[in-house]
Design a protein around this motif. Structure first.
Motif, PDB file in Angstrom:
ATOM      1  N   HIS A   1       0.662  -1.189   0.060  1.00  0.00           N
ATOM      2  CA  HIS A   1       0.020   0.046  -0.066  1.00  0.00           C
ATOM      3  C   HIS A   1       0.754   1.367   0.068  1.00  0.00           C
ATOM      4  O   HIS A   1       0.473   2.107   0.046  1.00  0.00           O
ATOM      5  CB  HIS A   1      -1.128  -0.106   1.254  1.00  0.00           C
ATOM      6  N   LEU A   2       2.228   0.936   0.020  1.00  0.00           N
ATOM      7  CA  LEU A   2       3.243   2.185   0.113  1.00  0.00           C
ATOM      8  C   LEU A   2       3.656   2.417  -1.447  1.00  0.00           C
ATOM      9  O   LEU A   2       4.258   1.785  -2.326  1.00  0.00           O
ATOM     10  CB  LEU A   2       4.340   2.008   0.865  1.00  0.00           C
ATOM     11  N   PRO A   3       3.769   3.864  -1.951  1.00  0.00           N
ATOM     12  CA  PRO A   3       3.975   4.159  -3.319  1.00  0.00           C
ATOM     13  C   PRO A   3       5.398   4.072  -3.389  1.00  0.00           C
ATOM     14  O   PRO A   3       6.307   3.793  -4.422  1.00  0.00           O
ATOM     15  CB  PRO A   3       3.336   5.618  -3.493  1.00  0.00           C
ATOM     16  N   GLN A   4       6.220   4.563  -2.017  1.00  0.00           N
ATOM     17  CA  GLN A   4       7.766   4.022  -2.264  1.00  0.00           C
ATOM     18  C   GLN A   4       8.175   2.908  -2.458  1.00  0.00           C
ATOM     19  O   GLN A   4       9.425   2.513  -3.221  1.00  0.00           O
ATOM     20  CB  GLN A   4       8.252   4.663  -0.744  1.00  0.00           C
ATOM     21  N   VAL A   5       7.459   1.878  -2.195  1.00  0.00           N
ATOM     22  CA  VAL A   5       7.833   0.513  -2.509  1.00  0.00           C
ATOM     23  C   VAL A   5       7.225   0.028  -3.976  1.00  0.00           C
ATOM     24  O   VAL A   5       8.237  -0.405  -4.737  1.00  0.00           O
ATOM     25  CB  VAL A   5       7.145  -0.513  -1.509  1.00  0.00           C
ATOM     26  N   ALA A   6       6.094   0.469  -4.346  1.00  0.00           N
ATOM     27  CA  ALA A   6       5.429   0.045  -5.560  1.00  0.00           C
ATOM     28  C   ALA A   6       6.273   0.623  -6.698  1.00  0.00           C
ATOM     29  O   ALA A   6       6.538   0.227  -7.834  1.00  0.00           O
ATOM     30  CB  ALA A   6       4.042   0.766  -5.744  1.00  0.00           C
ATOM     31  N   ALA A   7       7.095   1.950  -6.538  1.00  0.00           N
ATOM     32  CA  ALA A   7       7.863   2.688  -7.455  1.00  0.00           C
ATOM     33  C   ALA A   7       9.045   1.944  -7.842  1.00  0.00           C
ATOM     34  O   ALA A   7       9.633   2.481  -9.080  1.00  0.00           O
ATOM     35  CB  ALA A   7       8.217   3.923  -6.702  1.00  0.00           C
ATOM     36  N   HIS A   8       9.446   0.914  -7.196  1.00  0.00           N
ATOM     37  CA  HIS A   8      10.687   0.116  -7.487  1.00  0.00           C
ATOM     38  C   HIS A   8      10.329  -0.960  -8.177  1.00  0.00           C
ATOM     39  O   HIS A   8      11.375  -1.829  -8.872  1.00  0.00           O
ATOM     40  CB  HIS A   8      11.512  -0.153  -6.269  1.00  0.00           C
ATOM     41  N   ALA A   9       8.854  -1.481  -8.592  1.00  0.00           N
ATOM     42  CA  ALA A   9       8.638  -2.561  -9.334  1.00  0.00           C
ATOM     43  C   ALA A   9       9.116  -2.270 -10.710  1.00  0.00           C
ATOM     44  O   ALA A   9       9.061  -1.477 -11.448  1.00  0.00           O
ATOM     45  CB  ALA A   9       7.306  -2.883  -8.817  1.00  0.00           C
ATOM     46  N   GLY A  10       9.353  -3.645 -11.393  1.00  0.00           N
ATOM     47  CA  GLY A  10       9.507  -3.538 -12.778  1.00  0.00           C
ATOM     48  C   GLY A  10       8.119  -3.776 -13.361  1.00  0.00           C
ATOM     49  O   GLY A  10       8.033  -3.335 -14.563  1.00  0.00           O
ATOM     50  N   THR A  11       7.263  -4.459 -12.687  1.00  0.00           N
ATOM     51  CA  THR A  11       5.938  -4.639 -13.269  1.00  0.00           C
ATOM     52  C   THR A  11       5.128  -4.316 -12.167  1.00  0.00           C
ATOM     53  O   THR A  11       5.124  -4.673 -11.122  1.00  0.00           O
ATOM     54  CB  THR A  11       5.689  -6.290 -13.575  1.00  0.00           C
ATOM     55  N   HIS A  12       4.004  -3.484 -12.699  1.00  0.00           N
ATOM     56  CA  HIS A  12       3.112  -2.909 -11.657  1.00  0.00           C
ATOM     57  C   HIS A  12       1.785  -3.495 -11.956  1.00  0.00           C
ATOM     58  O   HIS A  12       1.044  -3.166 -13.098  1.00  0.00           O
ATOM     59  CB  HIS A  12       2.975  -1.321 -11.626  1.00  0.00           C
ATOM     60  N   LEU A  13       0.945  -4.114 -11.241  1.00  0.00           N
ATOM     61  CA  LEU A  13      -0.294  -4.752 -11.462  1.00  0.00           C
ATOM     62  C   LEU A  13      -1.380  -4.145 -10.478  1.00  0.00           C
ATOM     63  O   LEU A  13      -0.955  -3.769  -9.089  1.00  0.00           O
ATOM     64  CB  LEU A  13      -0.715  -6.131 -11.226  1.00  0.00           C
ATOM     65  N   GLN A  14      -2.574  -3.422 -11.012  1.00  0.00           N
ATOM     66  CA  GLN A  14      -3.241  -2.734  -9.982  1.00  0.00           C
ATOM     67  C   GLN A  14      -4.663  -3.605  -9.838  1.00  0.00           C
ATOM     68  O   GLN A  14      -5.115  -4.173 -10.958  1.00  0.00           O
ATOM     69  CB  GLN A  14      -3.721  -1.375 -10.602  1.00  0.00           C
TER      70      GLN A  14
END
Length: 581
Positions: free
Chosen positions: A504-517
């Protein structure tokens, strides 16, 4: 690597397909959108249970798993009759509304336990309540052994070989002790029994032959009369009709006729042969009648021998044979005696064999002690290195004051050695080192677990066998710089493994290579969710929502900046990792 995951009818998810990237995949969404259902689906695929409350109808999870690096799963496909395609295998788990469960690997039905063993070992799920690696002493020892695989694995395999050898020798000694104890009870009895049998010298089938002879001797008069009558019928000495004289008449008549018609010659030869055969039969019948009671004492002699054999069977069978296998004749008794003779040979050699086995056990125990000591020394050295590596990771995860220590203590000797491994944590200066599961708070526990995974994965030399890690809200209870640090370390872990993170943290999600919502929608009072793969613009919008709760220009600008910074950090980390390799 987990390529795809399709979830049908779990919680608010009706039908959703997730395509994971090879490195770091982040799953985000609004509260209640169904992020936890994704982890639930994954857990089902690994053999976990599904709570009845999350079943609206039959639930199904399909997953495509790459086989590279998962040796046990790949090796099991042939035995299961399973099929793979292009190095991937389809895994299916279905749970019906009434709770019945079915599983398939590569189209082949498998028990849930097999699913958990083969697929569950390929994917590791970490949640707030199940960091088992930080709680289970055996799992901590195995983690340490993997960290220093090159040094420890040969020592561990040698120790296992010696352990199995010692176990076999110990078992053999126990068998020999039982044998020697049995020898003291049975050997004398067996020897006396075999000596009595040897003195009696029964022959196979002798008792049956004696019974037949006694039957014949008991009816000698009738048999003699029958033989004499038959002989007279063939060749009578007086004028009584008999087959022999009549055959002579026939042969003489046909002989005369054959002198006129030589075609009768073959019949004459056959009559001559019959006369000779008839004469031989009559002679044998006469001898039989004369000899049947040639020895008047034979009846008594045969009776005495049969009685001797009957007593022999009665007395010796309980000693020589298994009580469950009845001995009813001399042949069976002789067969049982051969087994007794083998037992005596075993008894005679048991002393020497036990002495040799005891000597070998002593030697093997010494080697095992040396192997255990070498294993302990290697683990102690590896524990220091792992402590330093995890300590460094904790510094990056905004826990600079926490002190991690990997202790190697002593426990009862087992197949993997004498070592009890414990990961201990002092969360702040002056605190005692305690088992990490007790010393750390929820957020700290997640970060310690992540630090351990990063340290372990960075130590791996085989990059083709990358494991799959699933983290369920590992960032719970943290924020700010700690959240940014968690994202960076997850990205580093993804250099050596596939990482799937529910966050639920954008600081974590920003580092992903693939982002699923995970996207939630409501129609006619019914809520359902689907999964979308976000492009760059979609990621910026989702990160803005996570940052500010809206997609204002300011929030979008902040989200884009966060994404740019994460990309820069990731590029630098990859370059640094490439230089180290």
């Amino acid at each position: 690597m987990l390529s795809t995951l399709r979830i049908r009818h779990i919680g608010v998810i009706d039908d959703a397909t997730l395509e994971f990237g090879p490195g770091f995949t982040a799953l985000t969404g609004e509260t209640g959108a169904g992020k936890t259902m994704i982890v639930t689906g994954l857990t089902m695929l690994l053999g976990g249970r599904l709570e009845r409350g999350r079943l609206r109808e039959a639930s199904t999870v399909d997953g495509t798993l790459a086989l590279a690096g998962h040796d046990e799963l790949e090796a099991a496909l042939d035995d299961l009759g399973a099929e793979e395609e292009d190095g991937e295998v389809l895994v299916v788990r279905r749970v019906t509304r009434d709770g019945r469960s079915r599983a398939q690997i590569g189209g082949a039905p498998v028990p849930i336990g097999t699913l958990a063993r083969l697929v569950g070992t390929a994917v590791t799920v970490h949640g707030q309540s199940d960091q088992q690696r930080l709680r289970d002493p055996d799992a901590q020892r195995e983690a340490l052994d993997r960290f220093a695989r090159e040094e420890i694995e040969p020592l561990l395999e040698r120790h296992r070989e010696l352990w199995r050898e010692r176990s076999a020798l110990t078992e053999r000694l126990a068998e020999l002790d039982d044998l020697l104890s049995e020898r003291d009870r049975r050997a004398t009895v067996l020897r006396e029994t075999l000596e009595r049998l040897e003195q009696a010298d029964p022959q196979p089938g002798e008792d049956a032959a004696l019974r037949s002879e006694l039957e014949r001797l008991g009816n000698a008069g009738e048999l003699r009369a029958a033989a004499n009558q038959a002989a007279l019928a063939l060749v009578a000495d007086d004028d009584a009709p008999a087959a022999g004289p009549l055959l002579d008449v026939a042969a003489e008549a046909l002989g005369r006729a054959s002198r006129t018609d030589d075609s009768l010659a073959p019949l004459v030869e056959r009559l001559e042969a019959s006369r000779i055969e008839l004469s031989d039969i009559a002679a044998e019948l006469t001898r039989y009648a004369e000899d049947i009671d040639a020895s008047p004492g034979r009846l008594e002699e045969a009776n005495e021998r049969l009685h001797e054999l009957t007593v022999l069977i009665r007395d010796l069978a309980p000693v020589l044979s298994d009580p469950d296998v009845p001995v009813e004749d001399v042949t069976a008794l002789l067969e049982a005696s051969r087994g007794a003779a083998v037992d005596l040979d075993r008894y005679d050699g048991a002393d020497q064999e036990r002495a040799a086995a005891a000597e070998q056990l002593e030697s093997t125990q010494a080697e095992l002690d040396e192997a255990a000591a070498a294993l302990t020394a290697a683990r102690v050295a590896a524990a220091r290195e792992l402590s330093d590596a995890v300590q460094e990771e904790l510094r990056h995860l905004e826990m600079p004051d926490a002190a991690i220590r990997v202790d190697v203590g002593e426990q009862s000797h087992r197949i993997h050695g004498r070592d009890a491994v414990a990961i201990l944590l002092a969360p702040h200066p002056g605190a005692d080192h305690l088992p990490v599961a007790r010393a750390a708070s929820g957020g700290e526990l997640s970060r310690v677990m992540l630090a351990l995974e990063v340290a372990l994965s960075a130590s791996r030399s085989d990059r083709t066998a990358a494991p799959v890690f699933v983290f369920d809200e590992i960032d719970a209870g943290i924020g700010g710089r700690a959240a940014l640090a968690v994202g960076q370390r997850l990205a580093r872990l993804a250099q050596h493994a596939q990482v799937i993170v529910v966050t639920h943290l954008p600081q974590v999600a920003a580092h992903a290579g693939t982002h699923l919502q995970i996207v939630k929608s409501s129609v006619d009072g019914s809520t359902s969710s689907t999964v979308e793969t976000l492009d760059r613009a979609g990621r910026i919008g989702e990160l803005a929502r996570m940052l500010a709760g809206d997609t204002s220009d300011l929030a979008l600008a902040h989200a884009e900046e966060l994404l740019e910074e994460a990309g820069t950090v990731a590029s630098g980390a990859q370059a640094s990792a490439g230089t180290r390799r």
